[in-house]
Design an enzyme around this catalytic site. Sequence first.
Site, PDB file in Angstrom:
ATOM      1  N   GLY A   1     -13.018  94.603  -3.139  1.00 54.35           N
ATOM      2  CA  GLY A   1     -13.264  93.713  -4.274  1.00 54.35           C
ATOM      3  C   GLY A   1     -14.754  93.667  -4.574  1.00 54.35           C
TER       4      GLY A   1
ATOM      5  CB  ILE B   1     -17.730  91.301  -0.709  1.00 50.05           C
ATOM      6  CG1 ILE B   1     -18.331  89.935  -1.031  1.00 50.05           C
ATOM      7  CG2 ILE B   1     -18.145  91.757   0.678  1.00 50.05           C
ATOM      8  CD1 ILE B   1     -19.818  89.820  -0.821  1.00 50.05           C
TER       9      ILE B   1
ATOM     10  CB  CYS C   1     -23.182  84.185  -0.197  1.00 49.71           C
ATOM     11  SG  CYS C   1     -22.077  83.035  -1.043  1.00 49.71           S
TER      12      CYS C   1
ATOM     13  CG  ASN D   1     -22.985  85.729  -5.517  1.00 51.92           C
ATOM     14  OD1 ASN D   1     -23.806  86.030  -6.384  1.00 51.92           O
ATOM     15  ND2 ASN D   1     -21.699  85.706  -5.756  1.00 51.92           N
TER      16      ASN D   1
HETATM   17  N1  NAP Z   1     -18.125  87.110  -3.786  1.00 46.89           N
HETATM   18  C1  NAP Z   1     -19.029  86.489  -3.055  1.00 46.89           C
HETATM   19  O1  NAP Z   1     -19.996  85.911  -3.557  1.00 46.89           O
HETATM   20  C2  NAP Z   1     -18.933  86.465  -1.554  1.00 46.89           C
HETATM   21  C3  NAP Z   1     -20.099  86.296  -0.799  1.00 46.89           C
HETATM   22  C4  NAP Z   1     -20.003  86.266   0.591  1.00 46.89           C
HETATM   23  C5  NAP Z   1     -18.779  86.403   1.218  1.00 46.89           C
HETATM   24  N2  NAP Z   1     -17.658  86.549   0.456  1.00 46.89           N
HETATM   25  C6  NAP Z   1     -16.367  86.661   1.142  1.00 46.89           C
HETATM   26  O2  NAP Z   1     -15.919  88.017   1.033  1.00 46.89           O
HETATM   27  C7  NAP Z   1     -14.482  88.052   0.926  1.00 46.89           C
HETATM   28  C8  NAP Z   1     -14.104  88.852  -0.333  1.00 46.89           C
HETATM   29  O3  NAP Z   1     -14.594  88.166  -1.457  1.00 46.89           O
HETATM   30  P1  NAP Z   1     -14.625  88.862  -2.896  1.00 46.89           P
HETATM   31  O4  NAP Z   1     -15.362  87.924  -3.788  1.00 46.89           O
HETATM   32  O5  NAP Z   1     -15.069  90.264  -2.760  1.00 46.89           O
HETATM   33  O6  NAP Z   1     -13.066  88.808  -3.264  1.00 46.89           O
HETATM   34  P2  NAP Z   1     -12.214  89.939  -4.034  1.00 46.89           P
HETATM   35  O7  NAP Z   1     -13.028  90.489  -5.144  1.00 46.89           O
HETATM   36  O8  NAP Z   1     -10.911  89.285  -4.362  1.00 46.89           O
HETATM   37  O9  NAP Z   1     -12.026  91.074  -2.945  1.00 46.89           O
HETATM   38  C9  NAP Z   1     -11.116  91.002  -1.880  1.00 46.89           C
HETATM   39  C10 NAP Z   1     -10.426  92.343  -1.814  1.00 46.89           C
HETATM   40  O10 NAP Z   1      -9.736  92.422  -0.582  1.00 46.89           O
HETATM   41  C11 NAP Z   1      -8.418  92.891  -0.838  1.00 46.89           C
HETATM   42  N3  NAP Z   1      -7.557  92.333   0.200  1.00 46.89           N
HETATM   43  C12 NAP Z   1      -7.245  91.054   0.439  1.00 46.89           C
HETATM   44  N4  NAP Z   1      -6.477  90.943   1.523  1.00 46.89           N
HETATM   45  C13 NAP Z   1      -6.287  92.208   1.976  1.00 46.89           C
HETATM   46  C14 NAP Z   1      -5.583  92.769   3.067  1.00 46.89           C
HETATM   47  N5  NAP Z   1      -4.936  91.981   3.918  1.00 46.89           N
HETATM   48  N6  NAP Z   1      -5.607  94.110   3.225  1.00 46.89           N
HETATM   49  C15 NAP Z   1      -6.286  94.904   2.376  1.00 46.89           C
HETATM   50  N7  NAP Z   1      -6.978  94.437   1.318  1.00 46.89           N
HETATM   51  C16 NAP Z   1      -6.968  93.106   1.126  1.00 46.89           C
HETATM   52  C17 NAP Z   1      -8.066  92.368  -2.210  1.00 46.89           C
HETATM   53  O11 NAP Z   1      -7.024  93.134  -2.744  1.00 46.89           O
HETATM   54  P3  NAP Z   1      -6.130  92.611  -3.976  1.00 46.89           P
HETATM   55  O12 NAP Z   1      -6.902  93.004  -5.181  1.00 46.89           O
HETATM   56  O13 NAP Z   1      -4.850  93.341  -3.783  1.00 46.89           O
HETATM   57  O14 NAP Z   1      -6.000  91.109  -3.821  1.00 46.89           O
HETATM   58  C18 NAP Z   1      -9.405  92.544  -2.926  1.00 46.89           C
HETATM   59  O15 NAP Z   1      -9.554  93.848  -3.441  1.00 46.89           O
HETATM   60  C19 NAP Z   1     -14.031  86.585   0.897  1.00 46.89           C
HETATM   61  O16 NAP Z   1     -13.627  86.194   2.181  1.00 46.89           O
HETATM   62  C20 NAP Z   1     -15.279  85.823   0.491  1.00 46.89           C
HETATM   63  O17 NAP Z   1     -15.313  84.486   0.935  1.00 46.89           O
HETATM   64  C21 NAP Z   1     -17.706  86.610  -0.900  1.00 46.89           C
END
Ligand code: NAP
Length: 301
Positions: free
Chosen positions: A14, A16, A128, A270
């Site tokens: 996704g 990140i 973050c 972030n």
């Molecule tokens: N965005 C930020 O600012 C940020 C900063 C620091 C930390 N984080 C942390 O990083 C993580 C991801 O955040 P994000 O914003 O990148 O979310 P995101 O865009 O929704 O990315 C998550 C990705 O992981 C995939 N996924 C979820 N569960 C899975 C599994 N069991 N097996 C394989 N793939 C799986 C999702 O697939 P689908 O598309 O099929 O759902 C999606 O592509 C979160 O825990 C978040 O708290 C985010």
Amino acid sequence: MKPQPFKVAILGAGCIGTDLLMKIQRSIHLECVLVAGRNQASCGLRKALKMGYPTTDGGIAALVDKSHTFDLVFDATDAHSHQEHWNQLKPLRKLMVNLTPTQVGHMIAPSVNGNEILEHQNISLISCGGQASIPLVTALSSLFPSIPYIEVVTTAASPSVGRGTRLNLDEYIETTEMAISAFSRASQVKALVNLSPAKPPTTFRVAISMMTDGADLSAVKAAVTEAAAQVLSFVPGYHITACKTFESGQVFVAVEVKGRGDYLPPYAGNLDIINAAAIVVAERYAVNRTSPLMPTSELEL
Ligand SMILES: NC(=O)c1ccc[n+]([C@@H]2O[C@H](COP(=O)([O-])OP(=O)(O)OC[C@H]3O[C@@H](n4cnc5c(N)ncnc54)[C@H](OP(=O)(O)O)[C@@H]3O)[C@@H](O)[C@H]2O)c1
């Protein structure tokens, strides 16, 4: 002779995961050998494929199946999935960098306790907001014998926050508060998060308010400047935008992080603050892979 790159895999493609892949591409120490998601039609997996990386929609099962091809996994899925991912990869002696806000893994903020990385098999990067604030609250905590209260308010632009983040906002709050308490030893900590829908998108920022018995502005500024300089060495867009003390004893520090614009435009600091930390951790393992500090027998099995 040039050392072999350290082989890594990304789980979760996704916001990140995709930004991280672009940062790994720049690293001279790391080579991404697999990007694993669960939907081949997702933007992240299609982008990784277009960039020339092997992909799979088989999630953790596919990583386990191909575990002989990599040494380290970055988990960029969500907090609800991380424990199961760790349960599967731990017995295979894989290193894990956990980017989900799960209280699994040893908490690291690289400029504060990066020296502890090699002692652990699973590194938690907290959040973050945690990565942006912990170097500052840790530096400030050394100035005060007791801190009754710290409040950390994080603002991130809505388009930079994927579904995975939105699904684990409660865990974000709990894990960020727990980490800030541990690093600062404050009696009470409150973490808040604002996913701003503003247009144009808001640059990532964190505001820290700290109650003290009385603060000397010059000492506060010196501590903040030194801590920020250390973060700046691996997060080029990290800068302090406010540093104030009040007669009440309150200390206020604000920090903004401009991203490098890898996956999303620079407002998405972030992504950069946690992914830059992830690269520091993985590179530390990479350059020490033959170090006596990282014998297989000392991994957390
Ligand atoms: N965005 C930020 O600012 C940020 C900063 C620091 C930390 N984080 C942390 O990083 C993580 C991801 O955040 P994000 O914003 O990148 O979310 P995101 O865009 O929704 O990315 C998550 C990705 O992981 C995939 N996924 C979820 N569960 C899975 C599994 N069991 N097996 C394989 N793939 C799986 C999702 O697939 P689908 O598309 O099929 O759902 C999606 O592509 C979160 O825990 C978040 O708290 C985010």
